[in-house]
Design a protein around this motif. Structure first.
Motif, mmCIF file in Angstrom:
data_model
loop_
_atom_site.group_PDB
_atom_site.id
_atom_site.type_symbol
_atom_site.label_atom_id
_atom_site.label_comp_id
_atom_site.label_asym_id
_atom_site.label_seq_id
_atom_site.Cartn_x
_atom_site.Cartn_y
_atom_site.Cartn_z
ATOM 1 N N GLY A 140 0.788 -1.226 0.000
ATOM 2 C CA GLY A 140 0.000 0.000 0.000
ATOM 3 C C GLY A 140 0.818 1.273 0.000
ATOM 4 O O GLY A 140 0.367 2.307 -0.463
ATOM 5 N N ALA A 141 2.009 1.204 0.518
ATOM 6 C CA ALA A 141 2.951 2.328 0.561
ATOM 7 C C ALA A 141 4.332 1.739 0.826
ATOM 8 O O ALA A 141 4.449 0.575 1.226
ATOM 9 N N LYS A 142 5.353 2.542 0.609
ATOM 10 C CA LYS A 142 6.706 2.054 0.919
ATOM 11 C C LYS A 142 6.816 1.750 2.402
ATOM 12 O O LYS A 142 6.396 2.550 3.236
ATOM 13 N N ARG A 143 7.384 0.566 2.691
ATOM 14 C CA ARG A 143 7.624 0.171 4.084
ATOM 15 C C ARG A 143 8.982 -0.499 4.166
ATOM 16 O O ARG A 143 9.447 -1.109 3.209
ATOM 17 N N ALA A 144 9.605 -0.424 5.319
ATOM 18 C CA ALA A 144 10.923 -1.018 5.520
ATOM 19 C C ALA A 144 10.795 -2.536 5.584
ATOM 20 O O ALA A 144 10.090 -3.073 6.432
ATOM 21 N N LEU A 145 11.451 -3.211 4.670
ATOM 22 C CA LEU A 145 11.424 -4.676 4.595
ATOM 23 C C LEU A 145 12.749 -5.241 5.072
ATOM 24 O O LEU A 145 13.810 -4.781 4.666
ATOM 25 N N GLY A 146 12.665 -6.273 5.907
ATOM 26 C CA GLY A 146 13.881 -6.900 6.411
ATOM 27 C C GLY A 146 14.008 -8.368 6.067
ATOM 28 O O GLY A 146 15.083 -8.928 6.102
ATOM 29 N N GLY A 147 12.876 -9.021 5.713
ATOM 30 C CA GLY A 147 12.943 -10.440 5.408
ATOM 31 C C GLY A 147 11.579 -11.031 5.121
ATOM 32 O O GLY A 147 10.589 -10.317 4.965
ATOM 33 N N ILE A 148 11.549 -12.349 5.107
ATOM 34 C CA ILE A 148 10.345 -13.088 4.734
ATOM 35 C C ILE A 148 10.291 -14.407 5.498
ATOM 36 O O ILE A 148 11.334 -14.982 5.834
ATOM 37 N N VAL A 149 9.089 -14.860 5.784
ATOM 38 C CA VAL A 149 8.851 -16.157 6.428
ATOM 39 C C VAL A 149 7.953 -16.948 5.492
ATOM 40 O O VAL A 149 6.982 -16.408 4.950
ATOM 41 N N THR A 150 8.241 -18.235 5.288
ATOM 42 C CA THR A 150 7.415 -19.066 4.406
ATOM 43 C C THR A 150 7.002 -20.370 5.083
ATOM 44 O O THR A 150 7.661 -20.841 6.009
ATOM 45 N N GLN A 151 5.899 -20.922 4.586
ATOM 46 C CA GLN A 151 5.410 -22.251 4.968
ATOM 47 C C GLN A 151 4.884 -22.931 3.712
ATOM 48 O O GLN A 151 4.571 -22.273 2.719
ATOM 49 N N GLY A 152 4.722 -24.243 3.797
ATOM 50 C CA GLY A 152 4.120 -24.993 2.706
ATOM 51 C C GLY A 152 2.610 -25.059 2.849
ATOM 52 O O GLY A 152 2.006 -24.330 3.632
#
Length: 156
Positions: free
Chosen positions: A57-69
């Motif tokens: 929706g707007a620029k935000r500070a991103l540091g990483g990602i979490v995933t699941q199956g």
């Protein structure tokens, strides 16, 4: 950052394709469990080039990602790349030393796998490109803000 908590609206989660309405991009939220059939995004084809996109929706500070199956099924993404940008038509691959980073994904249905980005970036769009899969291209995700890396419990 809003996937699991639903702060990111369904309309902000899109994909190159979906297997059917029971596997829509909106079901890609971390820890989603709908029924014995649904509970994750699944691509229509199992081919490289499919993607899942989140509009913050707007620029935000991103540091990483979490995933699941995919819950209750042996389907998950084994590796993936990520592209980000402020315009969904102009995304840059996350890279290190000039090489596109391929992130390690999942090895089972439910274990959360955490990946930090090499640098903090301020972006609006995040697009995930599965590279290798187990049985089928299915996944659930959460984006991680920079603040999470400094808290006592860094991941949700």
């Amino acid at each position: 950052m809003g996937m699991k908590s639903r702060l990111i609206p369904d309309t902000s989660i899109t994909a190159s394709s979906m297997f059917d309405v029971l596997h829509s991009p909106q079901l890609s939220r971390l820890d989603t469990k709908v029924n014995s059939v649904a509970g994750s995004w699944a691509a229509r084809t199992n081919n490289t080039g499919e993607w899942l996109q989140i509009d913050l929706g707007a620029k935000r500070a991103l540091g990483g990602i979490v995933t699941q199956g995919r819950p209750k099924h042996t389907q998950w993404v084994v590796s993936y790349t990520v592209s980000c940008g402020s315009d969904e038509n102009d995304l840059d691959e996350i890279a290190k030393d000039g090489k596109t980073l391929v992130f390690d994904g999942n090895r089972d249905m439910n274990t959360k796998v955490y990946n930090r980005f090499p640098t903090v970036m301020s972006r609006r769009y995040v697009r995930i490109y599965p590279q290798a899969t187990h049985d089928w291209m299915s996944m659930r995700v959460e984006l991680v803000s920079t603040e999470c890396f400094y808290s006592a419990n860094p991941f949700i």
